[in-house]
Design a protein around this motif. Structure first.
Motif, PDB file in Angstrom:
ATOM      1  N   LEU A  11       0.835  -1.214   0.000  1.00 50.99           N
ATOM      2  CA  LEU A  11       0.000   0.000   0.000  1.00 50.99           C
ATOM      3  C   LEU A  11       0.864   1.256   0.000  1.00 50.99           C
ATOM      4  O   LEU A  11       0.566   2.232  -0.706  1.00 50.99           O
ATOM      5  CB  LEU A  11      -0.942  -0.010   1.205  1.00 50.99           C
ATOM      6  N   ALA A  12       1.946   1.239   0.785  1.00 52.71           N
ATOM      7  CA  ALA A  12       2.866   2.381   0.801  1.00 52.71           C
ATOM      8  C   ALA A  12       3.493   2.572  -0.578  1.00 52.71           C
ATOM      9  O   ALA A  12       3.616   3.704  -1.067  1.00 52.71           O
ATOM     10  CB  ALA A  12       3.952   2.166   1.852  1.00 52.71           C
ATOM     11  N   GLY A  13       3.876   1.471  -1.213  1.00 51.15           N
ATOM     12  CA  GLY A  13       4.431   1.558  -2.562  1.00 51.15           C
ATOM     13  C   GLY A  13       3.429   2.122  -3.552  1.00 51.15           C
ATOM     14  O   GLY A  13       3.771   2.967  -4.384  1.00 51.15           O
ATOM     15  N   ALA A  14       2.189   1.667  -3.454  1.00 50.53           N
ATOM     16  CA  ALA A  14       1.147   2.174  -4.360  1.00 50.53           C
ATOM     17  C   ALA A  14       0.944   3.674  -4.154  1.00 50.53           C
ATOM     18  O   ALA A  14       0.793   4.426  -5.132  1.00 50.53           O
ATOM     19  CB  ALA A  14      -0.164   1.419  -4.123  1.00 50.53           C
ATOM     20  N   HIS A  16       3.166   5.790  -3.183  1.00 54.69           N
ATOM     21  CA  HIS A  16       4.318   6.492  -3.752  1.00 54.69           C
ATOM     22  C   HIS A  16       4.331   6.460  -5.280  1.00 54.69           C
ATOM     23  O   HIS A  16       4.849   7.377  -5.911  1.00 54.69           O
ATOM     24  CB  HIS A  16       5.606   5.970  -3.119  1.00 54.69           C
ATOM     25  N   VAL A  17       3.731   5.443  -5.869  1.00 53.26           N
ATOM     26  CA  VAL A  17       3.554   5.466  -7.332  1.00 53.26           C
ATOM     27  C   VAL A  17       2.574   6.584  -7.692  1.00 53.26           C
ATOM     28  O   VAL A  17       2.787   7.316  -8.665  1.00 53.26           O
ATOM     29  CB  VAL A  17       3.068   4.099  -7.862  1.00 53.26           C
ATOM     30  N   TYR A  18       1.525   6.741  -6.903  1.00 55.26           N
ATOM     31  CA  TYR A  18       0.565   7.829  -7.140  1.00 55.26           C
ATOM     32  C   TYR A  18       1.237   9.195  -6.981  1.00 55.26           C
ATOM     33  O   TYR A  18       1.015  10.104  -7.799  1.00 55.26           O
ATOM     34  CB  TYR A  18      -0.622   7.691  -6.184  1.00 55.26           C
ATOM     35  N   ILE A  19       2.078   9.329  -5.952  1.00 55.37           N
ATOM     36  CA  ILE A  19       2.810  10.586  -5.770  1.00 55.37           C
ATOM     37  C   ILE A  19       3.721  10.835  -6.970  1.00 55.37           C
ATOM     38  O   ILE A  19       3.832  11.966  -7.460  1.00 55.37           O
ATOM     39  CB  ILE A  19       3.599  10.575  -4.445  1.00 55.37           C
ATOM     40  N   PHE A  20       4.377   9.776  -7.469  1.00 55.05           N
ATOM     41  CA  PHE A  20       5.180   9.898  -8.693  1.00 55.05           C
ATOM     42  C   PHE A  20       4.328  10.448  -9.833  1.00 55.05           C
ATOM     43  O   PHE A  20       4.732  11.370 -10.546  1.00 55.05           O
ATOM     44  CB  PHE A  20       5.770   8.537  -9.084  1.00 55.05           C
ATOM     45  N   ALA A  61       9.176   2.949  -4.410  1.00 59.60           N
ATOM     46  CA  ALA A  61       8.107   1.963  -4.615  1.00 59.60           C
ATOM     47  C   ALA A  61       8.644   0.713  -5.308  1.00 59.60           C
ATOM     48  O   ALA A  61       8.260  -0.415  -4.953  1.00 59.60           O
ATOM     49  CB  ALA A  61       6.973   2.582  -5.430  1.00 59.60           C
ATOM     50  N   ILE A  62       9.534   0.878  -6.264  1.00 55.75           N
ATOM     51  CA  ILE A  62      10.102  -0.266  -6.982  1.00 55.75           C
ATOM     52  C   ILE A  62      10.951  -1.121  -6.043  1.00 55.75           C
ATOM     53  O   ILE A  62      10.855  -2.355  -6.064  1.00 55.75           O
ATOM     54  CB  ILE A  62      10.910   0.197  -8.210  1.00 55.75           C
ATOM     55  N   VAL A  63      11.776  -0.488  -5.221  1.00 52.75           N
ATOM     56  CA  VAL A  63      12.592  -1.239  -4.256  1.00 52.75           C
ATOM     57  C   VAL A  63      11.686  -2.023  -3.314  1.00 52.75           C
ATOM     58  O   VAL A  63      11.930  -3.206  -3.025  1.00 52.75           O
ATOM     59  CB  VAL A  63      13.515  -0.287  -3.462  1.00 52.75           C
ATOM     60  N   THR A  64      10.624  -1.377  -2.847  1.00 50.91           N
ATOM     61  CA  THR A  64       9.679  -2.035  -1.945  1.00 50.91           C
ATOM     62  C   THR A  64       9.003  -3.209  -2.638  1.00 50.91           C
ATOM     63  O   THR A  64       8.885  -4.302  -2.063  1.00 50.91           O
ATOM     64  CB  THR A  64       8.641  -1.017  -1.439  1.00 50.91           C
ATOM     65  N   ALA A  65       8.566  -3.017  -3.870  1.00 47.44           N
ATOM     66  CA  ALA A  65       7.921  -4.097  -4.621  1.00 47.44           C
ATOM     67  C   ALA A  65       8.876  -5.266  -4.844  1.00 47.44           C
ATOM     68  O   ALA A  65       8.485  -6.433  -4.705  1.00 47.44           O
ATOM     69  CB  ALA A  65       7.388  -3.575  -5.950  1.00 47.44           C
ATOM     70  N   ALA A  66      10.127  -4.969  -5.167  1.00 47.48           N
ATOM     71  CA  ALA A  66      11.112  -6.040  -5.353  1.00 47.48           C
ATOM     72  C   ALA A  66      11.301  -6.815  -4.052  1.00 47.48           C
ATOM     73  O   ALA A  66      11.415  -8.054  -4.065  1.00 47.48           O
ATOM     74  CB  ALA A  66      12.446  -5.458  -5.821  1.00 47.48           C
ATOM     75  N   GLY A  67      11.295  -6.109  -2.945  1.00 43.88           N
ATOM     76  CA  GLY A  67      11.411  -6.771  -1.649  1.00 43.88           C
ATOM     77  C   GLY A  67      10.219  -7.657  -1.340  1.00 43.88           C
ATOM     78  O   GLY A  67      10.375  -8.767  -0.812  1.00 43.88           O
ATOM     79  N   ILE A  68       9.042  -7.167  -1.660  1.00 46.17           N
ATOM     80  CA  ILE A  68       7.830  -7.967  -1.435  1.00 46.17           C
ATOM     81  C   ILE A  68       7.901  -9.257  -2.246  1.00 46.17           C
ATOM     82  O   ILE A  68       7.633 -10.347  -1.730  1.00 46.17           O
ATOM     83  CB  ILE A  68       6.567  -7.148  -1.775  1.00 46.17           C
ATOM     84  N   VAL A  69       8.270  -9.130  -3.504  1.00 45.79           N
ATOM     85  CA  VAL A  69       8.396 -10.311  -4.360  1.00 45.79           C
ATOM     86  C   VAL A  69       9.439 -11.265  -3.782  1.00 45.79           C
ATOM     87  O   VAL A  69       9.207 -12.475  -3.678  1.00 45.79           O
ATOM     88  CB  VAL A  69       8.737  -9.927  -5.815  1.00 45.79           C
ATOM     89  N   GLY A  70      10.573 -10.726  -3.380  1.00 47.10           N
ATOM     90  CA  GLY A  70      11.620 -11.557  -2.798  1.00 47.10           C
ATOM     91  C   GLY A  70      11.131 -12.314  -1.577  1.00 47.10           C
ATOM     92  O   GLY A  70      11.363 -13.518  -1.436  1.00 47.10           O
TER      93      GLY A  70
END
Length: 128
Positions: A11-14, A16-20, A61-70
């Protein structure tokens, strides 16, 4: 708790994508200017800065998403480290905003709440 932490990280990543999106692609649009409290002249003068700042938010957001996937594929240590790096940076950026511009407390709280919850839940989930 780990799963809950990852959900809040997503949710935090999402957010920050919106802020982007707002900062990098819609900075001079009337609704975005209203959101950030800038005039047309201020938005035009700061467009390049906002564009760059928006990408910082996207990269977090990308770093966070990569971490979630990992974390979800079993690379718990690497995934958690990336989630902590992404959400921790989001949280610290919100703290900087709060301390440097107290008049923007609402924005700082909005920006920092989801990462804070993600960090706390993920840490508790990994410790317990």
């Amino acid at each position: 708790m780990v799963v809950a932490g990852l959900v809040f990280a997503a949710l935090a990543g999402a957010l920050h994508v919106y802020i982007f999106f707002l900062e990098s692609l819609r900075w001079t649009a009337p609704r975005t200017r209203a959101t950030f409290g800038t005039s047309a002249e201020e938005a035009a003068a700061t467009k390049e800065l906002a564009f760059n700042q928006g990408f910082y938010n996207l990269f977090l957001a990308i770093v966070t998403a990569a971490g979630i996937v990992g974390a979800l594929v079993g690379a718990t240590a690497v995934g958690s480290a990336l989630v902590f790096a992404g959400t921790g940076s989001m949280l610290l950026a919100a703290l900087v905003l709060l301390l440097s511009s107290p008049d923007k407390a609402r924005a700082a709280i909005t920006q920092g709440t989801l990462p804070l919850v993600a960090v706390v839940l993920l840490a508790l989930g990994l410790i317990l």
